[in-house]
Scaffold this motif. Structure first.
Motif, PDB file in Angstrom:
ATOM      1  N   CYS A 173       0.882  -1.347  -0.086  1.00  0.00           N
ATOM      2  CA  CYS A 173       0.097   0.023   0.047  1.00  0.00           C
ATOM      3  C   CYS A 173       0.765   1.185   0.089  1.00  0.00           C
ATOM      4  O   CYS A 173       2.236   1.242   0.431  1.00  0.00           O
ATOM      5  N   TRP A 174       0.532   2.221  -0.468  1.00  0.00           N
ATOM      6  CA  TRP A 174       1.209   3.418  -0.753  1.00  0.00           C
ATOM      7  C   TRP A 174       0.575   4.586   0.330  1.00  0.00           C
ATOM      8  O   TRP A 174      -0.300   5.099   0.075  1.00  0.00           O
ATOM      9  N   SER A 175       1.641   5.146   1.234  1.00  0.00           N
ATOM     10  CA  SER A 175       0.962   5.869   2.248  1.00  0.00           C
ATOM     11  C   SER A 175       1.793   7.200   2.258  1.00  0.00           C
ATOM     12  O   SER A 175       2.755   7.471   1.830  1.00  0.00           O
ATOM     13  N   TRP A 176       0.957   8.088   3.176  1.00  0.00           N
ATOM     14  CA  TRP A 176       1.485   9.148   3.533  1.00  0.00           C
ATOM     15  C   TRP A 176       1.718   9.235   4.979  1.00  0.00           C
ATOM     16  O   TRP A 176       0.622   9.030   5.599  1.00  0.00           O
ATOM     17  N   VAL A 177       2.631   9.923   5.482  1.00  0.00           N
ATOM     18  CA  VAL A 177       2.935  10.156   6.981  1.00  0.00           C
ATOM     19  C   VAL A 177       3.632  11.544   7.222  1.00  0.00           C
ATOM     20  O   VAL A 177       4.120  11.827   6.197  1.00  0.00           O
ATOM     21  N   ARG A 178       2.920  11.983   8.313  1.00  0.00           N
ATOM     22  CA  ARG A 178       3.557  13.603   8.231  1.00  0.00           C
ATOM     23  C   ARG A 178       4.122  13.615   9.842  1.00  0.00           C
ATOM     24  O   ARG A 178       3.867  12.865  10.544  1.00  0.00           O
ATOM     25  N   ARG A 179       5.185  14.503   9.970  1.00  0.00           N
ATOM     26  CA  ARG A 179       5.602  15.052  11.220  1.00  0.00           C
ATOM     27  C   ARG A 179       5.818  16.530  11.321  1.00  0.00           C
ATOM     28  O   ARG A 179       6.535  17.438  10.905  1.00  0.00           O
ATOM     29  N   PRO A 180       4.727  17.040  12.060  1.00  0.00           N
ATOM     30  CA  PRO A 180       4.538  18.504  12.476  1.00  0.00           C
ATOM     31  C   PRO A 180       5.890  18.954  13.245  1.00  0.00           C
ATOM     32  O   PRO A 180       6.474  17.993  13.977  1.00  0.00           O
ATOM     33  N   PRO A 181       6.448  20.062  13.013  1.00  0.00           N
ATOM     34  CA  PRO A 181       7.670  20.611  13.900  1.00  0.00           C
ATOM     35  C   PRO A 181       7.344  20.238  15.347  1.00  0.00           C
ATOM     36  O   PRO A 181       6.354  20.455  16.224  1.00  0.00           O
ATOM     37  N   GLY A 182       8.388  19.638  16.131  1.00  0.00           N
ATOM     38  CA  GLY A 182       8.220  19.317  17.665  1.00  0.00           C
ATOM     39  C   GLY A 182       7.438  18.047  18.168  1.00  0.00           C
ATOM     40  O   GLY A 182       7.171  18.140  19.255  1.00  0.00           O
ATOM     41  N   GLN A 183       6.723  17.527  17.132  1.00  0.00           N
ATOM     42  CA  GLN A 183       6.007  16.432  17.425  1.00  0.00           C
ATOM     43  C   GLN A 183       6.235  15.141  16.664  1.00  0.00           C
ATOM     44  O   GLN A 183       7.386  14.980  16.017  1.00  0.00           O
ATOM     45  N   GLY A 184       5.528  14.318  16.842  1.00  0.00           N
ATOM     46  CA  GLY A 184       5.631  12.934  16.332  1.00  0.00           C
ATOM     47  C   GLY A 184       5.078  12.699  15.177  1.00  0.00           C
ATOM     48  O   GLY A 184       4.524  13.513  14.370  1.00  0.00           O
ATOM     49  N   LEU A 185       5.467  11.280  14.667  1.00  0.00           N
ATOM     50  CA  LEU A 185       4.784  10.804  13.346  1.00  0.00           C
ATOM     51  C   LEU A 185       3.178  10.538  13.255  1.00  0.00           C
ATOM     52  O   LEU A 185       2.720  10.219  14.179  1.00  0.00           O
ATOM     53  N   GLU A 186       2.486  11.038  12.346  1.00  0.00           N
ATOM     54  CA  GLU A 186       1.001  10.859  12.159  1.00  0.00           C
ATOM     55  C   GLU A 186       0.691  10.216  10.760  1.00  0.00           C
ATOM     56  O   GLU A 186       0.954  10.617   9.795  1.00  0.00           O
ATOM     57  N   ALA A 217      -1.612  24.443  11.679  1.00  0.00           N
ATOM     58  CA  ALA A 217      -1.661  23.021  12.137  1.00  0.00           C
ATOM     59  C   ALA A 217      -1.211  21.807  11.071  1.00  0.00           C
ATOM     60  O   ALA A 217      -0.552  20.937  11.640  1.00  0.00           O
ATOM     61  N   ASP A 218      -1.400  22.176   9.853  1.00  0.00           N
ATOM     62  CA  ASP A 218      -0.836  21.246   8.867  1.00  0.00           C
ATOM     63  C   ASP A 218       0.591  21.472   8.358  1.00  0.00           C
ATOM     64  O   ASP A 218       0.920  20.586   7.478  1.00  0.00           O
ATOM     65  N   THR A 219       1.262  22.360   8.985  1.00  0.00           N
ATOM     66  CA  THR A 219       2.607  22.552   8.697  1.00  0.00           C
ATOM     67  C   THR A 219       3.423  21.458   9.080  1.00  0.00           C
ATOM     68  O   THR A 219       3.159  21.055  10.304  1.00  0.00           O
ATOM     69  N   ALA A 220       4.057  20.708   8.170  1.00  0.00           N
ATOM     70  CA  ALA A 220       4.910  19.612   8.733  1.00  0.00           C
ATOM     71  C   ALA A 220       5.748  19.071   7.563  1.00  0.00           C
ATOM     72  O   ALA A 220       5.825  19.617   6.505  1.00  0.00           O
ATOM     73  N   VAL A 221       6.485  18.202   8.061  1.00  0.00           N
ATOM     74  CA  VAL A 221       7.201  17.466   6.985  1.00  0.00           C
ATOM     75  C   VAL A 221       6.419  16.397   6.463  1.00  0.00           C
ATOM     76  O   VAL A 221       6.004  15.507   7.455  1.00  0.00           O
ATOM     77  N   TYR A 222       6.245  16.139   5.183  1.00  0.00           N
ATOM     78  CA  TYR A 222       5.454  15.021   4.635  1.00  0.00           C
ATOM     79  C   TYR A 222       6.398  14.039   4.007  1.00  0.00           C
ATOM     80  O   TYR A 222       7.091  14.224   3.330  1.00  0.00           O
ATOM     81  N   TYR A 223       5.998  12.830   4.389  1.00  0.00           N
ATOM     82  CA  TYR A 223       6.740  11.712   3.896  1.00  0.00           C
ATOM     83  C   TYR A 223       5.557  10.753   3.125  1.00  0.00           C
ATOM     84  O   TYR A 223       4.636  10.471   3.645  1.00  0.00           O
ATOM     85  N   CYS A 224       6.093  10.111   2.000  1.00  0.00           N
ATOM     86  CA  CYS A 224       5.463   9.336   1.333  1.00  0.00           C
ATOM     87  C   CYS A 224       6.366   8.018   1.697  1.00  0.00           C
ATOM     88  O   CYS A 224       7.527   7.724   2.046  1.00  0.00           O
ATOM     89  N   ALA A 225       5.574   6.752   1.839  1.00  0.00           N
ATOM     90  CA  ALA A 225       6.264   5.586   2.222  1.00  0.00           C
ATOM     91  C   ALA A 225       5.268   4.297   1.722  1.00  0.00           C
ATOM     92  O   ALA A 225       4.213   4.532   1.300  1.00  0.00           O
ATOM     93  N   ARG A 226       6.082   3.225   1.485  1.00  0.00           N
ATOM     94  CA  ARG A 226       5.499   2.083   1.088  1.00  0.00           C
ATOM     95  C   ARG A 226       5.186   1.181   2.375  1.00  0.00           C
ATOM     96  O   ARG A 226       5.874   0.967   3.260  1.00  0.00           O
ATOM     97  N   GLU A 227       3.950   0.859   2.568  1.00  0.00           N
ATOM     98  CA  GLU A 227       3.352  -0.161   3.590  1.00  0.00           C
ATOM     99  C   GLU A 227       3.319  -1.456   2.983  1.00  0.00           C
ATOM    100  O   GLU A 227       2.685  -1.847   1.984  1.00  0.00           O
ATOM    101  N   LYS A 228       3.926  -2.500   3.645  1.00  0.00           N
ATOM    102  CA  LYS A 228       3.893  -3.804   3.499  1.00  0.00           C
ATOM    103  C   LYS A 228       2.714  -4.395   3.966  1.00  0.00           C
ATOM    104  O   LYS A 228       2.541  -3.997   5.324  1.00  0.00           O
TER     105      LYS A 228
END
Lengths: 121, 110
Positions: A35-48, A90-101
């Motif tokens: 599956c092809w996923s999106w995960v983000r990390r806002p400044p100073g926070q964890g992964l979502e 609140a949507d300011t973040a580093v956005y990552y795409c990721a492959r989910e196995k």
């Protein structure tokens, strides 16, 4: 070697729509076990976790974002996409795409380098 | 949905062993596999442990994963700590509808 690369605007206006593309190389988005996923990390926070799209177009979203997020896939160009509407600071973040196995477990084995998106007022 | 709780930070000296916990608030920790990711500053996350205890490709055997039903927690143990082990560590699990990350633990190798 599988690689994922995010692309898109680094600055989005408040109340606008954030749109990102993830280009996949070394693997096919048509893979039935991924599956092809999106995960983000806002400044100073964890992964979502934001959600994923399967090659058939089937999607699953984080309930907290469900009303604002859309994900899609382009199998011809081996890409998948994120759209997030009505953005705020609140949507300011580093956005990552990721492959989910999607086999015994559900885990993210390959990640893009990430792209910082800033929402400006 | 469920929540995974991790300690905010841990610190230990080089060469020592550290264990990071990940506690599930509802439902059994054993009901779905737990994964662990490392994120060094300025880089993207990389997988360390998947399916509770399997090491991802290239991860040294200093890293190990486990879980304990009585505490409803999963654990990441890093032995022989090295300075390059510093970073944020996230646990992750799932159910049929969602994927959940723990809040993350900042590991400092003093």
């Amino acid at each position: 070697q599988v690689q994922l690369q995010e692309s898109g605007p680094g600055l989005v206006k408040s109340s606008g729509t954030l749109s990102l593309t993830c280009t996949v190389s070394g693997a096919s988005v048509r893979s039935g076990s991924d599956c092809w996923s999106w995960v983000r990390r806002p400044p100073g926070q964890g992964l979502e976790w934001m959600g994923f799209v399967y090659y058939t177009g089937t999607t699953k979203y984080n309930p907290s974002l469900k009303s604002r997020v859309t994900m899609s896939v382009d199998t011809s160009n081996n890409q998948f996409f994120l759209n997030l509407k009505s953005v705020t600071a609140a949507d300011t973040a580093v956005y990552y795409c990721a492959r989910e196995k999607y086999q015994n477990s559900r885990w993210f084995d390959t990640w893009g380098q990430g792209t910082l998106v800033t929402v400006s007022s | 949905n469920f929540i995974l709780t991790q300690p905010h930070s841990v610190s230990e000296s080089p060469g020592k062993t550290v264990t990071i916990s990940c506690t599930r608030n509802t439902g059994s920790i054993a009901s779905n596999y737990v994964q662990w990711y490392q994120q060094r500053p300025g880089t993207s996350p990389t997988s360390v442990i998947y399916e509770d205890s399997l090491r991802a490709s290239g991860v040294p055997d200093r890293f190990s994963g486990s879980y304990d039903i009585s505490s409803n927690s999963a654990y990441l143990t890093i032995s022989g700590l090295k300075p390059e082990d510093e970073g944020d560590y996230f646990c992750q699990s799932y159910d049929s509808d969602t994927r959940v990350f723990g809040g993350g633990t900042k590991l400092t190798v003093l």
